[in-house]
Write a protein that holds these residues in place. Structure first.
Motif, PDB file in Angstrom:
ATOM      1  N   SER A 164      21.509   5.928 -12.152  1.00 50.92           N
ATOM      2  CA  SER A 164      20.912   4.864 -11.333  1.00 50.92           C
ATOM      3  C   SER A 164      20.997   5.218  -9.860  1.00 50.92           C
ATOM      4  O   SER A 164      22.040   5.696  -9.384  1.00 50.92           O
ATOM      5  CB  SER A 164      21.624   3.533 -11.588  1.00 50.92           C
ATOM      6  OG  SER A 164      21.423   3.103 -12.914  1.00 50.92           O
ATOM      7  N   THR A 165      19.906   4.990  -9.139  1.00 50.89           N
ATOM      8  CA  THR A 165      19.861   5.222  -7.703  1.00 50.89           C
ATOM      9  C   THR A 165      19.114   4.073  -7.045  1.00 50.89           C
ATOM     10  O   THR A 165      18.391   3.321  -7.704  1.00 50.89           O
ATOM     11  CB  THR A 165      19.148   6.545  -7.364  1.00 50.89           C
ATOM     12  OG1 THR A 165      17.832   6.527  -7.949  1.00 50.89           O
ATOM     13  CG2 THR A 165      19.915   7.741  -7.880  1.00 50.89           C
ATOM     14  N   VAL A 166      19.295   3.937  -5.743  1.00 49.38           N
ATOM     15  CA  VAL A 166      18.539   2.968  -4.956  1.00 49.38           C
ATOM     16  C   VAL A 166      17.497   3.736  -4.162  1.00 49.38           C
ATOM     17  O   VAL A 166      17.835   4.670  -3.428  1.00 49.38           O
ATOM     18  CB  VAL A 166      19.458   2.163  -4.009  1.00 49.38           C
ATOM     19  CG1 VAL A 166      18.628   1.193  -3.172  1.00 49.38           C
ATOM     20  CG2 VAL A 166      20.511   1.404  -4.805  1.00 49.38           C
ATOM     21  N   ARG A 167      16.230   3.366  -4.322  1.00 54.56           N
ATOM     22  CA  ARG A 167      15.140   4.080  -3.658  1.00 54.56           C
ATOM     23  C   ARG A 167      14.482   3.169  -2.624  1.00 54.56           C
ATOM     24  O   ARG A 167      14.317   1.962  -2.853  1.00 54.56           O
ATOM     25  CB  ARG A 167      14.095   4.545  -4.679  1.00 54.56           C
ATOM     26  CG  ARG A 167      14.670   5.172  -5.928  1.00 54.56           C
ATOM     27  CD  ARG A 167      15.472   6.427  -5.629  1.00 54.56           C
ATOM     28  NE  ARG A 167      14.622   7.569  -5.422  1.00 54.56           N
ATOM     29  CZ  ARG A 167      14.277   8.424  -6.393  1.00 54.56           C
ATOM     30  NH1 ARG A 167      14.720   8.225  -7.631  1.00 54.56           N
ATOM     31  NH2 ARG A 167      13.505   9.457  -6.131  1.00 54.56           N
ATOM     32  N   THR A 168      14.107   3.754  -1.511  1.00 54.68           N
ATOM     33  CA  THR A 168      13.374   3.047  -0.462  1.00 54.68           C
ATOM     34  C   THR A 168      12.014   3.716  -0.336  1.00 54.68           C
ATOM     35  O   THR A 168      11.937   4.926  -0.070  1.00 54.68           O
ATOM     36  CB  THR A 168      14.120   3.093   0.878  1.00 54.68           C
ATOM     37  OG1 THR A 168      15.428   2.534   0.704  1.00 54.68           O
ATOM     38  CG2 THR A 168      13.375   2.286   1.939  1.00 54.68           C
ATOM     39  N   THR A 169      10.946   2.953  -0.530  1.00 56.42           N
ATOM     40  CA  THR A 169       9.619   3.544  -0.633  1.00 56.42           C
ATOM     41  C   THR A 169       8.581   2.782   0.180  1.00 56.42           C
ATOM     42  O   THR A 169       8.794   1.629   0.558  1.00 56.42           O
ATOM     43  CB  THR A 169       9.136   3.561  -2.100  1.00 56.42           C
ATOM     44  OG1 THR A 169       8.969   2.204  -2.541  1.00 56.42           O
ATOM     45  CG2 THR A 169      10.121   4.283  -2.993  1.00 56.42           C
ATOM     46  N   GLU A 170       7.479   3.464   0.415  1.00 50.95           N
ATOM     47  CA  GLU A 170       6.254   2.834   0.889  1.00 50.95           C
ATOM     48  C   GLU A 170       5.289   2.839  -0.294  1.00 50.95           C
ATOM     49  O   GLU A 170       4.681   3.861  -0.610  1.00 50.95           O
ATOM     50  CB  GLU A 170       5.663   3.597   2.071  1.00 50.95           C
ATOM     51  CG  GLU A 170       6.548   3.560   3.311  1.00 50.95           C
ATOM     52  CD  GLU A 170       5.983   4.382   4.461  1.00 50.95           C
ATOM     53  OE1 GLU A 170       4.948   5.069   4.254  1.00 50.95           O
ATOM     54  OE2 GLU A 170       6.566   4.358   5.557  1.00 50.95           O
ATOM     55  N   PRO A 171       5.181   1.730  -1.016  1.00 51.02           N
ATOM     56  CA  PRO A 171       4.376   1.706  -2.252  1.00 51.02           C
ATOM     57  C   PRO A 171       2.884   1.862  -1.952  1.00 51.02           C
ATOM     58  O   PRO A 171       2.363   1.236  -1.026  1.00 51.02           O
ATOM     59  CB  PRO A 171       4.691   0.336  -2.852  1.00 51.02           C
ATOM     60  CG  PRO A 171       5.076  -0.505  -1.683  1.00 51.02           C
ATOM     61  CD  PRO A 171       5.767   0.410  -0.711  1.00 51.02           C
ATOM     62  N   HIS A 172       2.223   2.671  -2.752  1.00 57.21           N
ATOM     63  CA  HIS A 172       0.799   2.934  -2.521  1.00 57.21           C
ATOM     64  C   HIS A 172      -0.077   2.259  -3.568  1.00 57.21           C
ATOM     65  O   HIS A 172      -0.951   1.470  -3.249  1.00 57.21           O
ATOM     66  CB  HIS A 172       0.545   4.438  -2.509  1.00 57.21           C
ATOM     67  CG  HIS A 172      -0.905   4.805  -2.463  1.00 57.21           C
ATOM     68  ND1 HIS A 172      -1.765   4.377  -1.471  1.00 57.21           N
ATOM     69  CD2 HIS A 172      -1.661   5.539  -3.330  1.00 57.21           C
ATOM     70  CE1 HIS A 172      -2.975   4.837  -1.714  1.00 57.21           C
ATOM     71  NE2 HIS A 172      -2.947   5.535  -2.827  1.00 57.21           N
ATOM     72  N   ARG A 173       0.148   2.559  -4.850  1.00 56.15           N
ATOM     73  CA  ARG A 173      -0.702   1.974  -5.884  1.00 56.15           C
ATOM     74  C   ARG A 173      -0.009   2.027  -7.232  1.00 56.15           C
ATOM     75  O   ARG A 173       0.934   2.776  -7.443  1.00 56.15           O
ATOM     76  CB  ARG A 173      -2.042   2.697  -5.961  1.00 56.15           C
ATOM     77  CG  ARG A 173      -1.961   4.158  -6.373  1.00 56.15           C
ATOM     78  CD  ARG A 173      -3.344   4.792  -6.397  1.00 56.15           C
ATOM     79  NE  ARG A 173      -3.254   6.224  -6.614  1.00 56.15           N
ATOM     80  CZ  ARG A 173      -4.306   7.033  -6.614  1.00 56.15           C
ATOM     81  NH1 ARG A 173      -5.513   6.526  -6.406  1.00 56.15           N
ATOM     82  NH2 ARG A 173      -4.177   8.316  -6.813  1.00 56.15           N
ATOM     83  N   LEU A 174      -0.517   1.198  -8.146  1.00 55.63           N
ATOM     84  CA  LEU A 174      -0.056   1.186  -9.526  1.00 55.63           C
ATOM     85  C   LEU A 174      -1.026   1.997 -10.379  1.00 55.63           C
ATOM     86  O   LEU A 174      -2.228   1.990 -10.156  1.00 55.63           O
ATOM     87  CB  LEU A 174       0.013  -0.244 -10.058  1.00 55.63           C
ATOM     88  CG  LEU A 174       1.103  -1.142  -9.461  1.00 55.63           C
ATOM     89  CD1 LEU A 174       0.939  -2.559  -9.979  1.00 55.63           C
ATOM     90  CD2 LEU A 174       2.480  -0.614  -9.806  1.00 55.63           C
ATOM     91  N   VAL A 175      -0.472   2.674 -11.381  1.00 51.69           N
ATOM     92  CA  VAL A 175      -1.281   3.453 -12.316  1.00 51.69           C
ATOM     93  C   VAL A 175      -0.874   3.053 -13.725  1.00 51.69           C
ATOM     94  O   VAL A 175       0.315   2.972 -14.035  1.00 51.69           O
ATOM     95  CB  VAL A 175      -1.066   4.971 -12.122  1.00 51.69           C
ATOM     96  CG1 VAL A 175      -1.849   5.764 -13.167  1.00 51.69           C
ATOM     97  CG2 VAL A 175      -1.470   5.402 -10.719  1.00 51.69           C
ATOM     98  N   HIS A 176      -1.864   2.770 -14.563  1.00 53.95           N
ATOM     99  CA  HIS A 176      -1.592   2.442 -15.964  1.00 53.95           C
ATOM    100  C   HIS A 176      -2.228   3.510 -16.844  1.00 53.95           C
ATOM    101  O   HIS A 176      -3.403   3.832 -16.693  1.00 53.95           O
ATOM    102  CB  HIS A 176      -2.170   1.065 -16.318  1.00 53.95           C
ATOM    103  CG  HIS A 176      -1.694   0.551 -17.639  1.00 53.95           C
ATOM    104  ND1 HIS A 176      -2.338   0.834 -18.822  1.00 53.95           N
ATOM    105  CD2 HIS A 176      -0.627  -0.218 -17.971  1.00 53.95           C
ATOM    106  CE1 HIS A 176      -1.696   0.256 -19.821  1.00 53.95           C
ATOM    107  NE2 HIS A 176      -0.661  -0.391 -19.342  1.00 53.95           N
ATOM    108  N   THR A 177      -1.434   4.064 -17.760  1.00 62.32           N
ATOM    109  CA  THR A 177      -1.920   5.163 -18.594  1.00 62.32           C
ATOM    110  C   THR A 177      -2.343   4.731 -19.976  1.00 62.32           C
ATOM    111  O   THR A 177      -2.722   5.562 -20.787  1.00 62.32           O
ATOM    112  CB  THR A 177      -0.815   6.227 -18.753  1.00 62.32           C
ATOM    113  OG1 THR A 177       0.269   5.662 -19.502  1.00 62.32           O
ATOM    114  CG2 THR A 177      -0.306   6.697 -17.398  1.00 62.32           C
TER     115      THR A 177
END
Length: 322
Positions: A164-177
């Motif tokens: 487990s880690t804590v991530r800090t992001t700038e979210p761009h888009r969602l992708v569904h496969t």
């Protein structure tokens, strides 16, 4: 008598019902004269609503326009639409998952609390069959909102090995496969684009400050991350078939195919266990050679021994003793 703005909204709501309205009937519903109804209809037309005149009955109906005007929904209709969008967002209809999430984000933002409660209640007791890892609708909504509003997103993330880690992001888009949801985001700690599985992600609320979106990665890099970037094992195979033939048989979300020459191609993919990698390529029914990793090559005798053991006749059980 209703104020003009309220009267226009009620008139629009009446016209959105599936029937033709005479001017007299509309006047009775609104508590005004027929002349006022004609003026209000003209105001709606000026606002972009295609109100058609119905010949023969001196009436009106709402037609289809070149652009989609705002819709008015009553409580039951709003709940029905929200539930339908949530179902579509699970991937039951290919190609509309991301659009469904965007529409649901807009709708839930304006739903009164009493309706949001009804939607969540129905969602909690309804069973929807899933074919991939289950993702909480609240997680999908939180991430979609952060993508739309360009707000930094911090979340707890569990990798394939359970770390487990804590991530800090700038979210761009969602992708569904078709099986899983992924977030494509700029990872601020690693200073690079990363792909995260939503079923392993737990957002930390509230979200962070707004950011200026970066130039997005191309579709190929997004597909690579979804196809094999998040798996324990990544492998490269040389397949004895043209790239065009293999590309028709393997979805981009499974792996990438690159031509080597007219009769062979390089296939790159990933999986969480070595058996799955070998069996998937073996079931293609064509010749192949493993380029990497070495542990996959070393695993071939283990899998062969297991398969061979399956053909060994069982020992006779013998007759029971008296």
């Amino acid at each position: 008598m209703l104020e003009t703005s309220a009267r226009l909204l009620k008139l629009l709501s009446l016209l959105q019902s599936p029937r033709d309205w005479s001017g007299t009937a509309l006047a009775e519903q609104l508590g005004v004269g027929v002349r006022t109804v004609r003026r209000d209809v003209e105001k709606l037309r000026n606002l972009g609503y295609p109100v058609d005149a119905v010949p023969g009955v001196a009436g009106y109906r709402l037609g289809a326009g070149a652009a989609l005007p705002p819709l008015l929904l009553d409580d039951d209709e709003a709940v029905a639409v929200a539930i339908g969008l949530r179902a579509a967002a699970t991937g039951s209809v290919a190609g509309i998952e991301e659009s469904s999430v965007r529409a649901l984000t807009k709708l839930e933002k304006v739903l009164p609390s009493r309706l949001r409660h009804r939607v969540r209640l129905l969602q909690s007791v309804a069973v929807t069959p899933t074919f991939g890892a289950a993702v909480s609708p609240d997680v999908v909504m939180a991430v979609a909102t952060a993508c739309r509003d360009h707000q930094r997103l911090r979340f707890d993330y569990r990798s394939h090995d359970g770390t487990s880690t804590v991530r800090t992001t700038e979210p761009h888009r969602l992708v569904h496969t078709g099986r899983r949801w992924y977030l494509v985001a700029w990872d601020l700690d690693r200073d690079d684009w990363r792909t995260f599985r939503l079923d392993r992600l737990e957002p930390r609320i509230p979200t962070g400050p707004r950011f200026t979106p970066r130039e997005a990665p191309d579709l190929a890099s997004t597909t690579r991350g979804v196809a094999w970037g998040g798996y324990r094992h990544q492998a490269r195979f040389v397949l004895q078939a043209p790239a065009a033939v293999i590309a028709d048989r393997i979805a981009p979300t499974i792996g990438s195919v690159e031509a080597i020459d007219d009769t062979s191609c390089l296939f790159t993919t990933g999986a969480n266990n070595l058996d799955e990698l070998l069996l998937h390529v073996g079931l293609l029914g064509i010749g192949f050679r493993i380029e990497s990793p070495q542990e996959l090559i070393d695993h071939i005798p283990v899998l062969m021994a297991r398969l061979s053991a399956a053909t060994t006749p069982a020992e006779p059980t013998g007759s029971p003793t008296e």
